[in-house]
Design a protein around this motif. Structure first.
Motif, PDB file in Angstrom:
ATOM      1  N   PHE A 230      10.826  35.430  36.822  1.00  0.00           N
ATOM      2  CA  PHE A 230      11.844  35.449  35.771  1.00  0.00           C
ATOM      3  C   PHE A 230      12.974  34.509  36.163  1.00  0.00           C
ATOM      4  O   PHE A 230      13.528  34.617  37.254  1.00  0.00           O
ATOM      5  CB  PHE A 230      12.365  36.886  35.611  1.00  0.00           C
ATOM      6  N   HIS A 231      13.309  33.570  35.266  1.00  0.00           N
ATOM      7  CA  HIS A 231      14.359  32.588  35.544  1.00  0.00           C
ATOM      8  C   HIS A 231      14.099  31.853  36.852  1.00  0.00           C
ATOM      9  O   HIS A 231      14.839  32.002  37.834  1.00  0.00           O
ATOM     10  CB  HIS A 231      15.736  33.241  35.605  1.00  0.00           C
ATOM     11  N   ALA A 253      19.689  23.255  35.346  1.00  0.00           N
ATOM     12  CA  ALA A 253      19.110  24.421  34.666  1.00  0.00           C
ATOM     13  C   ALA A 253      18.971  25.627  35.582  1.00  0.00           C
ATOM     14  O   ALA A 253      18.426  26.653  35.172  1.00  0.00           O
ATOM     15  CB  ALA A 253      17.744  24.051  34.081  1.00  0.00           C
ATOM     16  N   ASP A 254      19.467  25.544  36.809  1.00  0.00           N
ATOM     17  CA  ASP A 254      19.307  26.630  37.758  1.00  0.00           C
ATOM     18  C   ASP A 254      20.215  27.808  37.400  1.00  0.00           C
ATOM     19  O   ASP A 254      21.389  27.610  37.068  1.00  0.00           O
ATOM     20  CB  ASP A 254      19.641  26.135  39.170  1.00  0.00           C
ATOM     21  N   PRO A 255      19.704  29.054  37.461  1.00  0.00           N
ATOM     22  CA  PRO A 255      20.547  30.217  37.156  1.00  0.00           C
ATOM     23  C   PRO A 255      21.791  30.319  38.025  1.00  0.00           C
ATOM     24  O   PRO A 255      22.810  30.869  37.597  1.00  0.00           O
ATOM     25  CB  PRO A 255      19.610  31.410  37.417  1.00  0.00           C
ATOM     26  N   ARG A 256      21.740  29.782  39.255  1.00  0.00           N
ATOM     27  CA  ARG A 256      22.888  29.874  40.163  1.00  0.00           C
ATOM     28  C   ARG A 256      24.108  29.149  39.619  1.00  0.00           C
ATOM     29  O   ARG A 256      25.249  29.490  39.951  1.00  0.00           O
ATOM     30  CB  ARG A 256      22.515  29.295  41.526  1.00  0.00           C
ATOM     31  N   GLY A 260      23.883  33.348  36.610  1.00  0.00           N
ATOM     32  CA  GLY A 260      22.726  34.121  36.185  1.00  0.00           C
ATOM     33  C   GLY A 260      21.969  34.707  37.356  1.00  0.00           C
ATOM     34  O   GLY A 260      22.421  34.695  38.502  1.00  0.00           O
ATOM     35  N   TRP A 261      20.789  35.222  37.054  1.00  0.00           N
ATOM     36  CA  TRP A 261      19.963  35.822  38.090  1.00  0.00           C
ATOM     37  C   TRP A 261      18.492  35.563  37.763  1.00  0.00           C
ATOM     38  O   TRP A 261      18.135  35.197  36.640  1.00  0.00           O
ATOM     39  CB  TRP A 261      20.222  37.323  38.204  1.00  0.00           C
ATOM     40  N   GLY A 262      17.666  35.776  38.755  1.00  0.00           N
ATOM     41  CA  GLY A 262      16.238  35.604  38.572  1.00  0.00           C
ATOM     42  C   GLY A 262      15.504  36.120  39.792  1.00  0.00           C
ATOM     43  O   GLY A 262      16.087  36.300  40.862  1.00  0.00           O
ATOM     44  N   VAL A 263      14.213  36.357  39.645  1.00  0.00           N
ATOM     45  CA  VAL A 263      13.396  36.823  40.748  1.00  0.00           C
ATOM     46  C   VAL A 263      11.992  36.270  40.562  1.00  0.00           C
ATOM     47  O   VAL A 263      11.505  36.137  39.434  1.00  0.00           O
ATOM     48  CB  VAL A 263      13.385  38.370  40.825  1.00  0.00           C
ATOM     49  N   HIS A 264      11.343  35.903  41.672  1.00  0.00           N
ATOM     50  CA  HIS A 264       9.989  35.370  41.568  1.00  0.00           C
ATOM     51  C   HIS A 264       9.223  35.611  42.865  1.00  0.00           C
ATOM     52  O   HIS A 264       9.814  35.808  43.929  1.00  0.00           O
ATOM     53  CB  HIS A 264      10.007  33.873  41.235  1.00  0.00           C
ATOM     54  N   TYR A 308      20.979  35.135  42.448  1.00  0.00           N
ATOM     55  CA  TYR A 308      22.019  35.884  41.753  1.00  0.00           C
ATOM     56  C   TYR A 308      23.334  35.158  41.956  1.00  0.00           C
ATOM     57  O   TYR A 308      23.728  34.859  43.088  1.00  0.00           O
ATOM     58  CB  TYR A 308      22.135  37.315  42.273  1.00  0.00           C
ATOM     59  N   ASN A 309      23.986  34.864  40.830  1.00  0.00           N
ATOM     60  CA  ASN A 309      25.239  34.130  40.885  1.00  0.00           C
ATOM     61  C   ASN A 309      25.007  32.832  41.650  1.00  0.00           C
ATOM     62  O   ASN A 309      24.208  32.014  41.225  1.00  0.00           O
ATOM     63  CB  ASN A 309      26.333  34.991  41.513  1.00  0.00           C
TER      64      ASN A 309
END
Length: 342
Positions: A230-231, A253-256, A260-264, A308-309
């Motif tokens: 995700f993200h 485009a990075d969530p950081r 934002g946040w994401g996990v993979h 995250y962030n």
């Protein structure tokens, strides 16, 4: 409302939208076979790396201090050039410091074991250049350091073992002798697939190939990484602590960069054709302990990462095939990475 008014309002709107500042990224890599409940072979590695914000040129970008632009003139022949279209290229500078240590299996043995690998340490600093487009990253890195007692590997290991109440290795007097180490590393990464699956879940596939030249190591390597989650981060993978493994600063485009946040999850492989490995072949210019190395070595890693962030944290369990002929078993160790963009 006239076209003039619409144009003015659009201009004001763009002016008011805050631009995403290009960050510095600091990476901490820590690898140890403690995560596999062993204490031998490649037993510990640590590295700090600083990756600059995206810059347009290594020589003239005002974001770089004047002294650094002057230093860059000396390394002009090392500059990577992944594409002909210069407008699509972003560049980064990378600074690293690190230490690695290697030990045989029998920690109580004082005398040299001719059937096991040498005691060895490697303390180094590195300076590298990245050039990237959306899907390609070209990296050149020069590492300079020392192998032997001056690497402080024995001191570092003894300090940690005493603090944790672990028996000390008794054979460090047999370690490789002091030697200046030079290593020039080149690696090329290519994102060959990036697809959404459902919602904000997706996957990407990043291949790499490259090599190393110098008295520390001479090899050619290739491999790939698959990420699903995700993200996904807008970077070039979750690399272990290998030369050339830095994945550069996060892209736009990075969530950081968007709070934002994401996990993979990820799976990566790397195979090497090894002509020289000082930690197995021994000192270059002096007589020292050595073992018969294997010329083909491979790593496979399985792990999870989250952003995250401004943070990215990952952990992988790495499995490495046997590196020398008399080695009893393949090796496993853990690889932990923390990155912060600021």
């Amino acid at each position: 409302m006239t076209l003039k008014h619409v144009t003015l309002l659009a201009s004001l709107h763009l002016f008011c939208v805050p631009a995403i500042a290009a960050p510095w990224t600091q990476n901490l890599y820590f690898e140890n076979d403690l995560f596999a409940d062993t204490d031998q072979s490649y037993t510990n590695g640590i590295r700090l790396a600083w990756v600059s914000p995206d810059i347009d040129t290594y020589l003239y970008d005002p974001a770089l201090p004047a002294w650094l632009r002057e230093v860059n003139y000396w390394f002009t022949p090392l500059y990577p050039h992944p594409e002909n279209n210069k407008d699509d290229i972003h560049r980064n500078l990378v600074f690293t410091i690190g230490q690695q240590m290697y030990t045989p299996e029998d920690k109580a043995r004082v005398t040299l074991d001719p059937n096991d690998r040498p005691y060895a340490g490697w303390l180094y600093a590195g300076f590298g250049y990245h050039a990237k487009t959306n899907n390609k990253l070209n990296s050149v890195e020069l590492n300079i350091g020392v192998v032997g007692p001056a690497s402080l590997a024995e001191d570092a290991q003894n300090l940690i073992h005493r603090a944790r109440g672990i028996d000390l290795f008794q054979g460090w007097d047999n370690q490789l002798k002091n030697e200046l180490g030079l290593q020039l590393v080149w690696e090329y990464k290519h994102r060959i697939a990036k697809q959404p699956l459902f919602g904000r879940f997706g996957y990407d596939v990043i291949t790499h190939y490259g090599g190393s030249f110098g008295n520390v190591g001479i090899y050619a390597n290739t491999g790939a990484e698959i990420r699903f989650g995700f993200h996904l981060p807008d970077d070039f993978g979750t690399s272990a602590l290998r030369p050339g493994g830095d994945n550069s600063a996060p892209g736009n485009a990075d969530p950081r960069l968007r709070q934002g946040w994401g996990v993979h999850t990820f799976i990566s492989i790397d195979g090497r054709l090894v002509a020289r490995n000082i930690f197995l072949d021994g000192n270059t210019f002096q007589s020292s302990h050595s073992v018969d190395k294997k010329y083909l070595v491979a790593d496979a890693a399985f792990g999870i990462a989250g952003v995250y962030n401004k943070w990215k944290v990952s952990y992988a369990q790495v499995y490495r095939t046997k590196e020398f002929e008399a080695q009893k078993d393949a090796q496993s160790y853990g690889s932990f990475t923390v990155a912060y963009s600021y």
